[in-house]
Each structure stands twice: as C-alpha cells, then as structure tokens.
Design a protein around this motif. Sequence first.
Motif, PDB file in Angstrom:
ATOM      1  N   SER A  69     -13.276  -3.074  -7.021  1.00 41.33           N
ATOM      2  CA  SER A  69     -13.302  -1.766  -6.369  1.00 41.33           C
ATOM      3  C   SER A  69     -12.098  -1.599  -5.456  1.00 41.33           C
ATOM      4  N   VAL A  70     -11.796  -0.354  -5.151  1.00 39.60           N
ATOM      5  CA  VAL A  70     -10.673  -0.031  -4.275  1.00 39.60           C
ATOM      6  C   VAL A  70     -11.097   1.094  -3.346  1.00 39.60           C
ATOM      7  N   GLU A  71     -10.723   0.996  -2.068  1.00 40.88           N
ATOM      8  CA  GLU A  71     -11.001   2.068  -1.116  1.00 40.88           C
ATOM      9  C   GLU A  71      -9.741   2.873  -0.892  1.00 40.88           C
ATOM     10  N   SER A  83      -5.177   5.377  -9.127  1.00 41.67           N
ATOM     11  CA  SER A  83      -4.597   5.138 -10.461  1.00 41.67           C
ATOM     12  C   SER A  83      -3.234   4.475 -10.386  1.00 41.67           C
ATOM     13  N   ARG A  84      -2.508   4.714  -9.312  1.00 47.62           N
ATOM     14  CA  ARG A  84      -1.190   4.079  -9.162  1.00 47.62           C
ATOM     15  C   ARG A  84      -1.306   2.573  -8.974  1.00 47.62           C
ATOM     16  N   LEU A  85      -2.462   2.122  -8.578  1.00 49.94           N
ATOM     17  CA  LEU A  85      -2.671   0.691  -8.386  1.00 49.94           C
ATOM     18  C   LEU A  85      -3.254   0.037  -9.627  1.00 49.94           C
ATOM     19  N   CYS A  86      -4.203   0.713 -10.270  1.00 44.72           N
ATOM     20  CA  CYS A  86      -4.907   0.075 -11.383  1.00 44.72           C
ATOM     21  C   CYS A  86      -4.305   0.403 -12.744  1.00 44.72           C
ATOM     22  N   ARG A  87      -3.375   1.381 -12.791  1.00 36.05           N
ATOM     23  CA  ARG A  87      -2.765   1.783 -14.066  1.00 36.05           C
ATOM     24  C   ARG A  87      -3.838   2.154 -15.085  1.00 36.05           C
ATOM     25  N   ASN A 100     -14.028   2.476  -9.056  1.00 36.37           N
ATOM     26  CA  ASN A 100     -13.950   1.395 -10.039  1.00 36.37           C
ATOM     27  C   ASN A 100     -13.027   1.853 -11.157  1.00 36.37           C
ATOM     28  N   ALA A 101     -12.670   0.915 -12.025  1.00 36.56           N
ATOM     29  CA  ALA A 101     -11.920   1.256 -13.231  1.00 36.56           C
ATOM     30  C   ALA A 101     -12.429   0.377 -14.364  1.00 36.56           C
ATOM     31  N   VAL A 102     -12.470   0.926 -15.570  1.00 35.28           N
ATOM     32  CA  VAL A 102     -12.966   0.176 -16.727  1.00 35.28           C
ATOM     33  C   VAL A 102     -11.949   0.241 -17.859  1.00 35.28           C
ATOM     34  N   ASN A 103     -12.025  -0.749 -18.756  1.00 36.39           N
ATOM     35  CA  ASN A 103     -11.165  -0.742 -19.940  1.00 36.39           C
ATOM     36  C   ASN A 103     -11.863  -0.010 -21.085  1.00 36.39           C
ATOM     37  N   ASP A 104     -11.276  -0.055 -22.254  1.00 37.05           N
ATOM     38  CA  ASP A 104     -11.832   0.662 -23.408  1.00 37.05           C
ATOM     39  C   ASP A 104     -13.223   0.165 -23.804  1.00 37.05           C
ATOM     40  N   LYS A 105     -13.543  -1.076 -23.437  1.00 35.82           N
ATOM     41  CA  LYS A 105     -14.847  -1.648 -23.769  1.00 35.82           C
ATOM     42  C   LYS A 105     -15.897  -1.376 -22.690  1.00 35.82           C
ATOM     43  N   GLY A 106     -15.480  -0.676 -21.636  1.00 36.64           N
ATOM     44  CA  GLY A 106     -16.407  -0.387 -20.549  1.00 36.64           C
ATOM     45  C   GLY A 106     -16.538  -1.505 -19.548  1.00 36.64           C
ATOM     46  N   GLU A 107     -15.645  -2.508 -19.613  1.00 35.20           N
ATOM     47  CA  GLU A 107     -15.693  -3.642 -18.683  1.00 35.20           C
ATOM     48  C   GLU A 107     -14.903  -3.312 -17.419  1.00 35.20           C
ATOM     49  N   LEU A 108     -15.434  -3.744 -16.298  1.00 37.16           N
ATOM     50  CA  LEU A 108     -14.768  -3.482 -15.027  1.00 37.16           C
ATOM     51  C   LEU A 108     -13.432  -4.204 -14.948  1.00 37.16           C
ATOM     52  N   LEU A 109     -12.422  -3.503 -14.449  1.00 34.66           N
ATOM     53  CA  LEU A 109     -11.104  -4.101 -14.263  1.00 34.66           C
ATOM     54  C   LEU A 109     -11.000  -4.691 -12.867  1.00 34.66           C
ATOM     55  N   ILE A 110     -10.177  -5.707 -12.728  1.00 35.64           N
ATOM     56  CA  ILE A 110      -9.926  -6.325 -11.432  1.00 35.64           C
ATOM     57  C   ILE A 110      -8.675  -5.684 -10.831  1.00 35.64           C
ATOM     58  N   PHE A 111      -8.792  -5.210  -9.609  1.00 40.22           N
ATOM     59  CA  PHE A 111      -7.662  -4.576  -8.929  1.00 40.22           C
ATOM     60  C   PHE A 111      -6.764  -5.647  -8.307  1.00 40.22           C
ATOM     61  N   PRO A 112      -5.464  -5.433  -8.325  1.00 38.15           N
ATOM     62  CA  PRO A 112      -4.577  -6.370  -7.627  1.00 38.15           C
ATOM     63  C   PRO A 112      -4.755  -6.265  -6.123  1.00 38.15           C
ATOM     64  N   GLY A 113      -4.425  -7.334  -5.418  1.00 37.38           N
ATOM     65  CA  GLY A 113      -4.497  -7.291  -3.965  1.00 37.38           C
ATOM     66  C   GLY A 113      -3.419  -6.388  -3.397  1.00 37.38           C
ATOM     67  N   VAL A 114      -3.635  -5.912  -2.181  1.00 34.07           N
ATOM     68  CA  VAL A 114      -2.649  -5.049  -1.529  1.00 34.07           C
ATOM     69  C   VAL A 114      -2.165  -5.703  -0.241  1.00 34.07           C
ATOM     70  N   LYS A 115      -1.001  -5.262   0.172  1.00 27.42           N
ATOM     71  CA  LYS A 115      -0.369  -5.842   1.365  1.00 27.42           C
ATOM     72  C   LYS A 115       0.033  -4.714   2.309  1.00 27.42           C
ATOM     73  N   THR A 123       0.822  -1.209   0.000  1.00 29.47           N
ATOM     74  CA  THR A 123       0.000   0.000   0.000  1.00 29.47           C
ATOM     75  C   THR A 123       0.859   1.263   0.000  1.00 29.47           C
ATOM     76  N   ASP A 124       2.096   1.157   0.467  1.00 31.31           N
ATOM     77  CA  ASP A 124       2.979   2.336   0.496  1.00 31.31           C
ATOM     78  C   ASP A 124       3.192   2.911  -0.902  1.00 31.31           C
ATOM     79  N   LEU A 125       3.129   2.071  -1.925  1.00 32.06           N
ATOM     80  CA  LEU A 125       3.365   2.529  -3.291  1.00 32.06           C
ATOM     81  C   LEU A 125       2.217   3.390  -3.819  1.00 32.06           C
ATOM     82  N   THR A 126       1.114   3.402  -3.131  1.00 34.36           N
ATOM     83  CA  THR A 126      -0.042   4.189  -3.592  1.00 34.36           C
ATOM     84  C   THR A 126      -0.177   5.508  -2.836  1.00 34.36           C
TER      85      THR A 126
END
Length: 620
Positions: free
Chosen positions: A329-331, A289-293, A360-375, A249-252
Amino acid sequence: MPASPRPAGTFPPHRSPAPSSGGRVHLGHGRRGAGPSRQGPGRAARSCSSRRSLPVAGAASAAAALFARGAMERCGAAAGGDVRMCQTVFPAHANHRGELSAGQLLKWMDATACLAAEKHAGVSCVTASMDDIQFEEAARVGQVITIKAKVNRAFKTSMEVGIKVTVQDVLTNVEKIVSVAYATYVAKPVGAKKIELEPVQLLSTEDHLEHTLATERRRIRLGYEQVFQKLMQESNKEDTFKEEDAVSTDLTHVQSIELVQPPHANHHGNTFGGQIMAWMETVASISASRLCRSYPILKSVNMFKFWGPSVVGDRLVFNAIVNNTFQNSVEVGVRVEAYNCEEWIKDQARHINSAFLIFNAVNDKGELLIFPGVKPTTKDSVRRYHGAIARRRIRLARKCMLFAKEDKPSDPWETSNQAYVSYSNVAALTHLAAKQGWEITSMLEHIKIWTHEERDVLSLKVEMQVKIPSHVAFSLLSDFTRRQQWDKHFLTCEVLQAVNEDEKIYYVTSPPMTGHKPRDFVILVSQRQPCKPSEPYVVAVKSVTLTSKPPSPEYCRSEILCAGFQIYSDSDSSCTVCYFNQVTSGVMPYLAANLTGSSNSIEDTALECIKFLKQKGSKC
C-alpha cells in the motif's frame, strides 16, 4: 470483573465471545424480537459483515432499482433525515478496469448524505468531514449502487450522518456491502441567522443505537489530533530511512488546477464537497501511479476534512505527493488551496481541504504489487513520512477493533488504539443491552434476572431498583476499588492506569476455588454520563492486555469481553441499575443451579449491591 467458575454470591463475568456486533458498528442494522420493557424502542442492533453477500428478494427488487436509477428517494418525514440514492454504473462512471471510479462514488455518497442532513436541518448544510472510509467491494459496469444515508445524531449546529453503500448484481440478485462511513455536516442558514438543530426523532431500535454510539464516535474525532501527535513523537525517534533503492518522494509530486464552474457548485453556491473529493482522488491516483508504474486502486481514505468553503469562480490548486509506502500500500497526501481573482493575483491561498488516501495496485492476475520504498529529502517530507506511519498505526488499530474476530484474545492497550478500545468497550455493552428477546427467569421485590440465548452464547441481565439518585449510584459503581465491599469475589483491586476521568485500568484478583488457582484480571472500565435525561449512565467493562502487567504463574489470567452497568434515573431519589454480562455455554454448569432455582447466589449478590448503594448513597 472476574470470569470463569465462581462461588455463590457474585455476578459471573465469564470469558465469552464478544457481542454479536462485537463493537463493530455498521449503519442501520437491528435485531428483531421481543425484549424486556426496560429496553424500550431503539436499543437493539444486528451486526453486518463488510464482505458478506446478502440475497435480494426477487427479480422485482432489481427491476425497481433499475427503474429508480439516478433518482433520490425520500423515505418520509417520519424517518427523520433518511435518504436513499440508486444509480446504475455506466461506462462513463467507470475506470480502465470497468469498475466504478472511487471519485464518482464519493460524489454520490456526499450528495446523499448532504441531502439527509438538509432534510433534518431544514436549511442548507455543508460537509465538515468524512470519517475514515474503507472500500470493501468493487462495483462494475451494469451493476446497481444503492446509497442510504440518515442523520444519527444532531448536536448544536452539526450532525453525524451514517452512510451505507451496497452494490447489487441485477443478474444474480446478490447484494454486497461496498462501504460504511460516517460524515459530519454543519447547518448553514442564509444570512446572519443562527440555528440550533432539533434532536433526531428516534423511532426504531436502530435509531436509538446509532444515536448513542454517535457520541462515542464524536469523542474519537475530537481526540484524534492528540493521539496523532503522540504517535508522531514516537515515530520521529525511529530511524527508518535505510533502503538503498528508495525513490525520492519529490518524483511523485503532482499539481493540478480546476476552475469552479456552476455545474460544480451545489444548490447554495458553494463548491460541491463531493466534487472536491473526486478531484482529490484523481490527483492522488496520478501521484501513486508514478511510483508503482501501474493503475492504483483506492482502498481507504483517512478522513476528508473541510477547513473552509470555495465558490463558483474560485481556482482550486491540488497538490498531491506520496508520503510513505508499506509493502502493498501507499499513502498519498493531498492539499487543496483556493483563490478568488484578487487572491490569485496576490498569491494568497486559502487552505480549504486535506486528506490522505491509501492505494493498492494489482497485476494482470489480480495479485497485489509491492511498492518500492520512498526517501524523504526535505524537512517537510520527513514530517509527512513519519505522519504516514502514525496514521497507519491508528488505521490498523481502528480496523482491528471494528472488524475483529470474536475469538481473539483481549485487546492490547496502546497509544494507537486507546480511543478505539474505549469505543469498542462502550459499543459492546450498548449492543448487549440493546438485544431483544430477553426472558425473565427470577423475580424478587426489587430484583429481576433476565437471560438471553443466541446460538451458543448466554447473556445475563440483573435489574435492581434502588432508592438513591442515579448519579450517586453511577459514582459508587464506577469506582471498582469499592467492589470488594459488596462482591466477595473481588479479593483485591488496584488502579494500574488512570487514563483520564472516564477511563481507568484495574488489576483485580479473586480467591481460588477448590482445585483451581486464584484468578486475576486486567480490565478497562469506561464510564459515560448521559447527554440527556432519558439516556443511562454507562459503566462498561472489558479485559485489555498491558505489557507492564503480564500473566503471573501464581494466577490464572482470565478475561472479560463484555460486562457492565447501565443506570437509569426513575426520579430524583431513585434509579434502576442494570448489570449485563455475556457467558459461554462452557460455564453454564456454574449458573445452572441459579437458573433452575436451586440456588439464589445471583440474587444474594444483587441484594448486597443494593444494600451497599443505600448505605453509601445516604452519606453522599
């Protein structure tokens, strides 16, 4: 309170769809029509769906909205704290996707609500908090945003303001609901002068309904921290740090600073609350954005809380960091600290604001992106990690309760949703009692029976005149262990949980009917005393699910989705007791005899209730 086919001599609390508003509370909607005199002005509501498109009447409406863009519209003194803002979404208001930025919308919402509060108070007001905000629709460049705000209830120095945001497409004349929120504002008169706010003038059915439910929402706000701490204790027991590819989480972490200048201040010198919220949204978005790019989209806010003021010349330091992720989703938590010149040199910060934003975050097609887990890597980040889990449980419980489908089973009674289940219980009865269009079907000397039909739902109201004080009737009727003394359909009744002085959970059994198993119920009884003499005592009843009391093969588990009592004081020694119940068309045959006049089972039970109240009331 039992449901389904009943013998003579009992009120039928059958399983039924929830009230048309179903505990869903939205700003400023009311059903129209005639109703019994007891309803009076202001006890009706109409439900609204957060995603439903509403036709707008004609192109003239769109033209008027465009003409009024950027202007604040006052609705007249008779409307109390009622204010409207209309804005056209220009490119300067939009994000990279051509949609209205959440930060800009928050600024407009806060400005409109603050002006509504000041219209009622007559003095300057400041934002104390803004409840959980859900963004259901996006507004695009060229569309028109309309924000309506009004004061629902005034307490001593604070007010609840309801906010409703809609977006209108000027080409199609279609209007959609963007968000419904509730904010708390505090009156701040100049100098040391103290002020006590005047009550809100209740001129319409919506005014009365929102005024009543504002007290319930305040209970939730005041009890939030206690619920959160209980869930934190549960979350801390769970070992959830298992993902090998988890991101620290420090990277965000993002830190940003803003200097408060005159354009950022409101008309009484403090930093504009909406501006602070907009800055918080910007910093939180960068962190996510630093997490989901990708470009995150704000979907909800877990309550903005303002702990203190800031003024022109202050330096505001914003710290944002991802607390946890949940698949799509991400908090992000944001903390705001303020410094004046002297505090800046000494590094003495003032904590003025905190909030938790969900993206939330979506791709160019409007599909929801999956966020990576955090530690989490520090003790503080572990606390924030578990805090996000607790807040998510509360948020999901709130969403489930306020936007539930009508055909779902009874609500589970859990730590995360107790406040919202209780709110839904009282709100459902309030909405049912508020409906207009009741028709009288039977009259005795001290008893009236009313019915209300809406689509396939039949509602029943039994009105009883009793010569005992209202508080005595409330005490007797809210204790369901006494119910067998006047309702012979209650075979047994025991308290499963005494949650607090206002909420109890009962287990009720009823005797069998010919050819049927005996029935049982697990019910929540929520009791409320009036805040002022003109308001009723309330005893609301609905079924809940307890894991400790599963259905038994010996009984047929039945449900109550909306029933209860409202008790009005007529004088120091008399009151009117109103019993409400919703039933479906499927149980109409069991009531048909009573409604057609060939049976008096409901009247007989009402007479037993009156007799019980008089006998027990005379001893109090």
